[in-house]
Design an enzyme around this catalytic site. Structure first.
Site, short mmCIF file in Angstrom:
data_model
loop_
_atom_site.label_atom_id
_atom_site.label_comp_id
_atom_site.label_asym_id
_atom_site.label_seq_id
_atom_site.Cartn_x
_atom_site.Cartn_y
_atom_site.Cartn_z
N ASP A 217 -1.63 5.47 -5.46
CA ASP A 217 -1.94 4.60 -4.33
C ASP A 217 -2.24 3.16 -4.75
OD1 ASP A 217 -2.64 3.51 -1.92
OD2 ASP A 217 -4.52 4.60 -1.71
N ASP B 272 0.82 -1.21 0.00
CA ASP B 272 0.00 0.00 0.00
C ASP B 272 0.86 1.27 0.00
OD1 ASP B 272 -2.00 1.87 0.34
OD2 ASP B 272 -2.38 1.37 2.45
#
Ligand SMILES: *[C@@H]1O[C@H](CO)[C@@H](O)[C@H](O)[C@H]1NC(C)=O
Ligand SMILES: *[C@@H]1O[C@H](CO)[C@@H](O)[C@H](O)[C@H]1NC(C)=O
Ligand SMILES: *[C@@H]1O[C@H](CO)[C@@H](O)[C@H](O)[C@H]1NC(C)=O
Ligand SMILES: *[C@@H]1O[C@H](CO)[C@@H](O)[C@H](O)[C@H]1NC(C)=O
Length: 425
Positions: free
Chosen positions: A309, A123
């Site tokens: 992201d 992440d």
């Protein structure tokens, strides 16, 4: 544009020459470390749920913009939990929540911690490394592969340290912190700080396809107290030939993260290299223009910035961009029942180009924007689809998740820091 590529190769060469070779460095130099990224399970990702999760992660409160239409019958995925206690305003008849879709990420990668192989999410939108462990209550561990620090000879508890990461109100993890040896595709860090929660939210418990997160943002986002800890990427950077991580995320679900070298076989053409503002802890850069299909390039006036992201599925853009995009999609409507824009599945979507930095237009093809089926139109009987581009609801930044990242070969470069974007091969 060939010039740009040659220029880059000279840079990497000089970097190697002027770096001081430590012992670890000489071991790792010239090597690259690849880790596969695989689609979790066989479940569909439910578009409205992915959207709700992204809003939670970035604490975005959705506004009810559209008319609540009664003319579509929502479809649900077979792992839907349908949490009745969900208070999100986007959660209405059309958006059955699939609580099992953790943090909205659709992909996981294997990581070895203290010799124990565990599947985690990578992440770039957060900076905590945490893993579900034997410290969690038995019930919370059901169906998970958990890390057992007590059988790791290299685990050390970090006395007095705690972490507390929350993705909005609905999903969170908190507890103690330790260090252990972490191996990602052969790149090894000996004292990686690892959150070992004693409490995780039900969203993480129910999502048995992932057992934690590898945060790859900047450590200013790290939640460990009393002292913030570095991410795996920051820790390994000095030992790598080049302090880069590349992401090759393919449309068919498979993909790869690679640390340490720029593999010229993975991209074609030139690389658009933009500077990253890491002051908020994100891989944030300027994104001030866009164009729908081959329409004219339009200016984004408010908050012309975006973050890359890997932990978000969708592409959340300023309302003006989203409205302009769907204005070109025949039959598209904002359905508050789904929390976002939907359209008839039998049309083909236009591409969307966004300016990465001030010059380079990066084009996401329509087929990658076509995200998931959400229902059946009661009037026409045709399938209704949910778009991979949705509104960021006036948030201060635009969020480029998988829908965007899959279209490119992306270089996360700690020099600068900067972000490189090229066409994949
Ligand atoms: C964790 O952080 C959230 C908000 O960021 C806070 O509400 C909560 O009380 C914290 N939990 C613990 C155990 O510190
Ligand atoms: C269903 O079809 C009708 C007729 O084409 C259209 O007006 C309506 O917007 C559609 N609804 C959805 C949710 O797509
Ligand atoms: C798509 O499906 C709708 C409803 O079934 C139909 O009316 C329309 O003609 C179809 N459009 C195309 C482009 O196939
Ligand atoms: C991108 O630019 C930075 C400096 O702005 C440079 O250090 C880095 O090597 C470049 N990245 C690539 C992949 O060429």
């Amino acid at each position: 544009m060939r010039f740009l590529l040659s220029f880059l190769m000279v840079l990497s060469f000089t970097h190697g020459v002027f770096s001081l070779p430590g012992s670890l460095k000489s071991q790792l130099k010239g090597r690259s470390f690849k880790v596969e990224r695989v689609r979790r399970g066989n479940d569909l990702i439910h578009g409205p749920t992915a959207l709700r999760k992204a809003y939670e992660k970035f604490s975005i409160i959705p506004m009810n913009l559209g008319i609540d239409l009664d003319d579509f019958e929502p479809i649900t995925t077979n792992h839907v939990a349908g949490s009745k206690d969900d208070t999100s305003s986007a959660d209405q008849k059309g958006a059955v929540s699939a609580a099992s879709v953790q943090g909205d990420a659709a992909f996981v990668s294997p990581v070895t911690i203290g010799g124990q192989k565990i599947v985690l999410n990578f992440d770039t939108g957060s900076a905590d490394f945490w893993v579900m462990s034997t410290l969690l209550p038995e019930a919370a561990r059901q169906g998970h592969t958990v890390y057992n620090p007590s059988i790791s000879s290299t685990y050390k508890k970090m006395e007095g340290a705690t972490f507390n990461i929350s993705y909005g109100d609905a999903s969170y993890a908190y507890g103690g912190v330790g260090t252990d040896t972490v191996d990602i595709g052969g790149a090894v860090i000996q004292n990686q700080a690892i959150g070992v929660p004693d409490t995780v939210s039900s969203a993480f418990i129910e999502d048995t396809t992932s057992n934690g997160l590898v945060g790859l943002g900047f450590s200013s986002l790290n939640t460990v107290t009393p002292k913030q800890q570095k991410t795996f990427f920051e820790n390994i950077a000095d030992s790598l030939q080049e302090p880069i991580m590349t992401a090759t995320l393919k449309a068919d679900g498979v993909g790869e993260y690679e640390f340490g070298i720029l593999d010229h076989d993975k991209y074609q053409g030139d690389i658009a290299n933009v500077s990253v503002d890491s002051s908020n802890g994100f891989w944030q850069f300027e994104l001030g223009h866009f164009a729908v299909a081959d329409g004219s390039v339009q200016h984004i006036k408010k908050n012309p910035i975006a973050i890359a992201d890997t932990g978000t599925s969708l592409m959340l853009l300023n309302q003006e961009v989203v409205d302009a995009y769907y204005a070109e999609v025949h039959g598209a409507i904002y359905a508050s029942g789904a929390g976002g824009y939907v359209y008839p599945c039998n049309i083909s979507l236009p591409s969307l180009s966004v300016a990465v930095g001030s010059k380079h237009l990066a084009t996401v093809p329509g087929n990658l924007i076509d995200f998931s089926e959400v229902g059946i139109n009661k009037t026409t009987g045709g399938k209704v689809c949910f778009g991979g581009i949705q509104s960021n609801q006036g948030s201060s930044m635009q969020i480029l998740g998988d829908v965007f990242l899959k279209a490119f070969f992306v270089i996360f470069d700690l020099r600068g820091p900067s972000l490189g974007i090229a066409n994949p091969k």
